[in-house]
Write an enzyme that holds these catalytic residues in place. Structure first.
Site, PDB file in Angstrom:
ATOM      1  N   LYS A 184       0.822  -1.220   0.000  1.00  0.00           N
ATOM      2  CA  LYS A 184       0.000   0.000   0.000  1.00  0.00           C
ATOM      3  C   LYS A 184       0.850   1.261   0.000  1.00  0.00           C
ATOM      4  CE  LYS A 184      -4.462  -1.411   1.728  1.00  0.00           C
ATOM      5  NZ  LYS A 184      -5.549  -1.131   2.647  1.00  0.00           N
ATOM      6  N   LYS A 204      -5.286 -10.082  -7.226  1.00  0.00           N
ATOM      7  CA  LYS A 204      -6.447 -10.200  -6.342  1.00  0.00           C
ATOM      8  C   LYS A 204      -7.581  -9.282  -6.817  1.00  0.00           C
ATOM      9  CE  LYS A 204      -6.185  -8.178  -2.368  1.00  0.00           C
ATOM     10  NZ  LYS A 204      -5.781  -7.698  -1.044  1.00  0.00           N
ATOM     11  N   LYS A 258     -10.878  -3.473  -4.510  1.00  0.00           N
ATOM     12  CA  LYS A 258     -11.665  -2.240  -4.633  1.00  0.00           C
ATOM     13  C   LYS A 258     -10.935  -1.203  -5.455  1.00  0.00           C
ATOM     14  CE  LYS A 258     -13.248  -2.829   0.123  1.00  0.00           C
ATOM     15  NZ  LYS A 258     -13.331  -2.407   1.493  1.00  0.00           N
TER      16      LYS A 258
HETATM   17  P1  TYM Z   1     -10.899  -5.214   3.773  1.00  0.00           P
HETATM   18  O1  TYM Z   1     -11.884  -4.154   4.081  1.00  0.00           O
HETATM   19  O2  TYM Z   1      -9.830  -4.927   2.772  1.00  0.00           O
HETATM   20  O3  TYM Z   1     -11.653  -6.514   3.272  1.00  0.00           O
HETATM   21  C1  TYM Z   1     -12.742  -7.062   4.009  1.00  0.00           C
HETATM   22  C2  TYM Z   1     -12.663  -8.570   3.988  1.00  0.00           C
HETATM   23  O4  TYM Z   1     -12.705  -9.050   2.627  1.00  0.00           O
HETATM   24  C3  TYM Z   1     -11.622  -9.936   2.402  1.00  0.00           C
HETATM   25  N1  TYM Z   1     -11.200  -9.820   0.994  1.00  0.00           N
HETATM   26  C4  TYM Z   1     -11.105 -10.852   0.145  1.00  0.00           C
HETATM   27  N2  TYM Z   1     -11.356 -12.163   0.312  1.00  0.00           N
HETATM   28  C5  TYM Z   1     -11.174 -12.968  -0.767  1.00  0.00           C
HETATM   29  N3  TYM Z   1     -10.767 -12.502  -1.980  1.00  0.00           N
HETATM   30  C6  TYM Z   1     -10.518 -11.191  -2.189  1.00  0.00           C
HETATM   31  N4  TYM Z   1     -10.134 -10.747  -3.379  1.00  0.00           N
HETATM   32  C7  TYM Z   1     -10.681 -10.295  -1.088  1.00  0.00           C
HETATM   33  N5  TYM Z   1     -10.514  -8.959  -0.941  1.00  0.00           N
HETATM   34  C8  TYM Z   1     -10.827  -8.687   0.341  1.00  0.00           C
HETATM   35  C9  TYM Z   1     -10.532  -9.488   3.350  1.00  0.00           C
HETATM   36  O5  TYM Z   1      -9.604 -10.516   3.603  1.00  0.00           O
HETATM   37  C10 TYM Z   1     -11.351  -9.121   4.583  1.00  0.00           C
HETATM   38  O6  TYM Z   1     -11.629 -10.275   5.343  1.00  0.00           O
HETATM   39  N6  TYM Z   1      -7.762  -5.202   7.667  1.00  0.00           N
HETATM   40  C11 TYM Z   1      -9.064  -5.618   7.217  1.00  0.00           C
HETATM   41  C12 TYM Z   1     -10.189  -5.058   8.046  1.00  0.00           C
HETATM   42  C13 TYM Z   1     -10.051  -5.268   9.513  1.00  0.00           C
HETATM   43  C14 TYM Z   1     -10.244  -6.489  10.224  1.00  0.00           C
HETATM   44  C15 TYM Z   1     -10.049  -6.170  11.584  1.00  0.00           C
HETATM   45  C16 TYM Z   1     -10.538  -7.779   9.825  1.00  0.00           C
HETATM   46  C17 TYM Z   1      -9.771  -4.309  10.426  1.00  0.00           C
HETATM   47  N7  TYM Z   1      -9.755  -4.847  11.681  1.00  0.00           N
HETATM   48  C18 TYM Z   1     -10.136  -7.148  12.578  1.00  0.00           C
HETATM   49  C19 TYM Z   1     -10.638  -8.757  10.812  1.00  0.00           C
HETATM   50  C20 TYM Z   1     -10.428  -8.435  12.169  1.00  0.00           C
HETATM   51  C21 TYM Z   1      -9.253  -5.149   5.787  1.00  0.00           C
HETATM   52  O7  TYM Z   1      -8.645  -4.214   5.339  1.00  0.00           O
HETATM   53  O8  TYM Z   1     -10.239  -5.787   5.117  1.00  0.00           O
END
Ligand code: TYM
Length: 348
Positions: free
Chosen positions: A118, A210, A213
């Protein structure tokens, strides 16, 4: 001490919720409701770790926060039986993150691949929040002493760091933890739940990237709010080649784009890739894609429709978030009191 089985997970409100978010995370959140107490959080404090031009700024954030909440509810999360809230309403997340900033080591954070991706080449200009992101994520989870966290594959390293932080806190302060009656450890070593055929959904345009967004091409992803026509067009245009799908006996498809579509089909039907190949092996992609379009429209259409309906009613959504925040805070405040006692902070 033994820990109550509890699930926590979070999703960032940064627009364009897509099929990867749904299959990797939100669909699992729904399934876990029957066996655990669940806390699902819209992580707005995490969203602001990138520049405002990327997270959308103060004009966009409320809409994005409500849209993720609507996705949770439309997918089937029950906000009365479980807790749904946005992170910034519970100050304990930031408070515990500070403690963890003092527990985690710089060397640990330097290994985080997501920061490297990032921040890119302009590392000096990345926010301190982006660097410290994983300690806030550990605080999110451990404020509730959650035992299980469903996420996509890309979050695995952050969850390992969360375990490292819990372990170091438990061992650094073991005497105080004992003296305060918490037994041998205060924080659980949280287990990730990263299972099934779609833990890493790939771009529809490039099976080595991947689904994300932030991809410039909207054809790379299926957004949860896409209508039936958009879903059909994107699947029809998804990268494939003239060779048919392999038979089940031939094993999984070595072509990343083909394997991705098979995985998506399997996840949407709660089966395995092998089962999908048993059904479609030997078929041309035109046949398989037509079946995938019907399936995706049938599964995602109602969720997208319901999301669009719900975001029209911000008062309803804000009510859910406020109620969830109050219930979340009651738990997190108990954890924070205990952490203060363990560390020796004088408190009221
Ligand atoms: P974020 O907002 O980027 O994504 C949310 C969830 O979607 C999953 N994900 C995917 N799974 C499969 N294939 C993909 N292409 C894909 N893109 C995204 C992510 O793995 C995630 O589960 N850091 C986290 C948010 C967070 C969090 C937490 C998660 C903050 N605190 C505590 C668990 C526990 C994030 O940026 O997810």
């Amino acid at each position: 001490m033994s820990f109550k089985e509890r699930v926590f997970s979070g999703v960032q409100p940064t627009g364009n919720l897509h099929l990867g978010n749904y299959l990797g995370a939100i669909k699992k959140f729904v399934a876990l409701q029957d066996s655990y107490d669940c806390i699902y959080c819209v992580v707005d404090l995490h969203a602001i770790t990138v520049p405002a031009s990327v997270w959308g700024g103060p004009q966009e954030l409320p809409r994005a926060t409500r849209e993720v909440t609507a996705a949770f509810l439309a997918a089937g999360i029950d906000p009365r039986k479980h807790i749904v809230f946005n992170q910034s309403q519970v100050a304990e997340h930031a408070e515990l993150a500070w403690v963890f900033n003092c527990v985690a080591r710089i060397g640990w954070l330097n290994r985080m691949t997501q920061f490297k991706e990032k921040a890119g080449k302009d590392r000096e200009n990345a926010s301190i929040g982006l660097y410290a992101y994983p300690t806030l994520m550990a605080a999110d989870i451990l404020a509730y002493r959650a035992t299980h966290v469903p996420v996509g594959e890309d979050q695995k390293q952050h969850l390992e760091l969360c375990r490292d932080i819990a372990q170091k806190f438990n061992s650094d302060f073991v005497d105080s933890i004992r003296a305060h009656g918490y037994g041998e450890s205060f924080f659980p070593l949280t287990e990730p739940i990263i299972q099934g055929p779609a833990t890493r959904v790939m771009s529809l345009r490039d099976g080595t990237k991947k689904m994300s967004k932030s991809d410039a091409s909207d054809y790379s992803r299926i957004n949860l709010t896409d209508d039936a026509d958009a879903i059909a067009q994107k699947i029809r245009k998804a990268k494939t080649d003239p060779e048919p799908l392999p038979s089940e006996e031939a094993g999984l498809d070595p072509r990343p784009e083909a394997d991705n579509l098979v995985g998506i089909y399997a996840a949407l039907t709660d089966t395995s890739k092998a089962q999908v190949l048993a059904q479609f092996g030997g078929n041309q992609f035109s046949t398989f894609k037509a079946a995938l379009v019907d399936l995706a429209v049938a599964k995602l259409g109602p969720i997208g429709g319901e999301m669009k309906r719900m975001v029209q009613d911000p008062v309803y959504i804000d009510g859910i978030l406020g109620d969830g925040a109050a219930r979340a805070q009651a738990i997190a405040a108990e954890t924070m009191k205990a952490v203060k006692d363990i560390l020796g902070f004088v408190r009221r």
